[in-house]
Design a protein around this motif. Structure first.
Motif, PDB file in Angstrom:
ATOM      1  N   HIS A 114     -17.702   8.987   5.332  1.00  0.00           N
ATOM      2  CA  HIS A 114     -16.346   9.395   5.677  1.00  0.00           C
ATOM      3  C   HIS A 114     -16.205  10.911   5.623  1.00  0.00           C
ATOM      4  N   GLU A 169      -6.523   3.142  -7.572  1.00  0.00           N
ATOM      5  CA  GLU A 169      -7.091   2.517  -6.374  1.00  0.00           C
ATOM      6  C   GLU A 169      -6.441   3.028  -5.088  1.00  0.00           C
ATOM      7  N   SER A 222      -3.980   2.757   0.495  1.00  0.00           N
ATOM      8  CA  SER A 222      -5.157   2.159  -0.134  1.00  0.00           C
ATOM      9  C   SER A 222      -6.409   2.904   0.315  1.00  0.00           C
ATOM     10  N   LYS A 223      -7.466   2.740  -0.461  1.00  0.00           N
ATOM     11  CA  LYS A 223      -8.702   3.435  -0.106  1.00  0.00           C
ATOM     12  C   LYS A 223      -9.305   2.885   1.182  1.00  0.00           C
ATOM     13  N   SER A 224      -9.009   1.627   1.478  1.00  0.00           N
ATOM     14  CA  SER A 224      -9.504   1.070   2.744  1.00  0.00           C
ATOM     15  C   SER A 224      -8.792   1.728   3.929  1.00  0.00           C
ATOM     16  N   ASP A 225      -7.461   1.981   3.773  1.00  0.00           N
ATOM     17  CA  ASP A 225      -6.734   2.690   4.825  1.00  0.00           C
ATOM     18  C   ASP A 225      -7.181   4.148   4.904  1.00  0.00           C
ATOM     19  N   GLU A 266     -10.123   5.226   4.438  1.00  0.00           N
ATOM     20  CA  GLU A 266     -11.393   5.278   5.159  1.00  0.00           C
ATOM     21  C   GLU A 266     -11.189   5.251   6.676  1.00  0.00           C
ATOM     22  N   LYS A 267     -10.012   4.776   7.109  1.00  0.00           N
ATOM     23  CA  LYS A 267      -9.746   4.683   8.545  1.00  0.00           C
ATOM     24  C   LYS A 267      -9.221   6.000   9.133  1.00  0.00           C
TER      25      LYS A 267
END
Length: 247
Positions: free
Chosen positions: A2, A30, A50-53, A55-56
């Protein structure tokens, strides 16, 4: 891997409708807190994602590009300068027009007319005193300030071409003359709605069918030349209201 997002980065992602300029970014358990401002609408953003968002998110390349033709760059800069010019030049219209106004004309326009909260003024100087110049200055200044977009000028029939010529030569303003031929050429339409800057004659505009179409259109500024010709007349106790007066 990333991309690294830091203060000053321009990022885009599915969470926002437009890119944002990051002012501050920090991890909180988180989540990641993103503080910034949208790039175009300049809206403040303060959001936990969120960390997943996270990463996007994609970092946009903001490297300078000097490939634009110099003429286009110059025009863009000039447009921006004119946008704010009235904030710094109180006599902007006078300075960008091909006129050399007399002191009393400058005083009338900038000292009285433009200071009114609602511009409604009668110029009653002697013939040849330059009332057309003053009216043109009022129109030009209000247009440059973004106050006026649609202007209607009502004049005696024999002065239509003179107004058209003087506004073009002295103020770089392009008006359209509307007369009966305009209605024939655009049958089924309202010609008053087609143009933003119009000159017409008072004797044409006073006609019932023309007046009806004119009443359905809004104007930001209306200028009337030789307005005394539209006055009502009083004979004893009787007041005579002419068709011009009703206009």
């Amino acid at each position: 891997m990333h991309q690294i997002i830091k203060e000053g980065s321009i990022v885009k992602g599915p969470l926002w409708p437009e890119p944002i300029e990051v002012k501050k970014i920090e991890e909180i358990d988180e989540y990641v807190r993103v503080i910034g401002v949208t790039l175009h609408s300049r809206r403040f953003v303060d959001q936990l994602i969120s960390k997943s968002d996270y990463e996007k998110l994609e970092v946009e390349d903001v490297s300078l590009d000097f490939s634009t033709p110099s003429e286009e760059a110059f025009l863009a800069i000039e447009a921006e300068r004119y946008r704010f010019a009235s904030l710094f030049d109180p006599l902007l219209a006078m300075n960008v027009s091909k006129i050399d106004p007399l002191p009393f004309q400058i005083e009338a326009v900038y000292g009285y007319i433009l200071k009114l909260p609602k511009v409604r003024f009668l110029l009653a100087d002697d013939p040849g005193a330059g009332k057309t110049i003053m009216a043109g200055l009022v129109h030009k200044e209000l247009k440059l300030r973004g106050v006026v977009n649609r202007t209607l000028i009502v004049v005696p029939g024999h002065l239509k071409d003179q107004w058209l010529r003087e506004l073009k030569e002295k103020f770089h303003e392009h008006f359209t003359i509307i007369d009966r031929s305009s209605f024939y050429a655009h049958y089924g339409e309202n010609p008053w709605e087609r143009e933003n800057q119009v000159i017409t004659s008072m004797d044409f505009a006073k006609q019932d069918d023309i007046l009806l179409s004119l009443q359905n259109v809004d104007w930001d500024l209306v200028i009337v030349d030789e307005a005394h010709k539209m006055a009502a007349y009083k004979y004893g106790d009787k007041i005579s209201k002419t068709e011009r007066y009703k206009l």
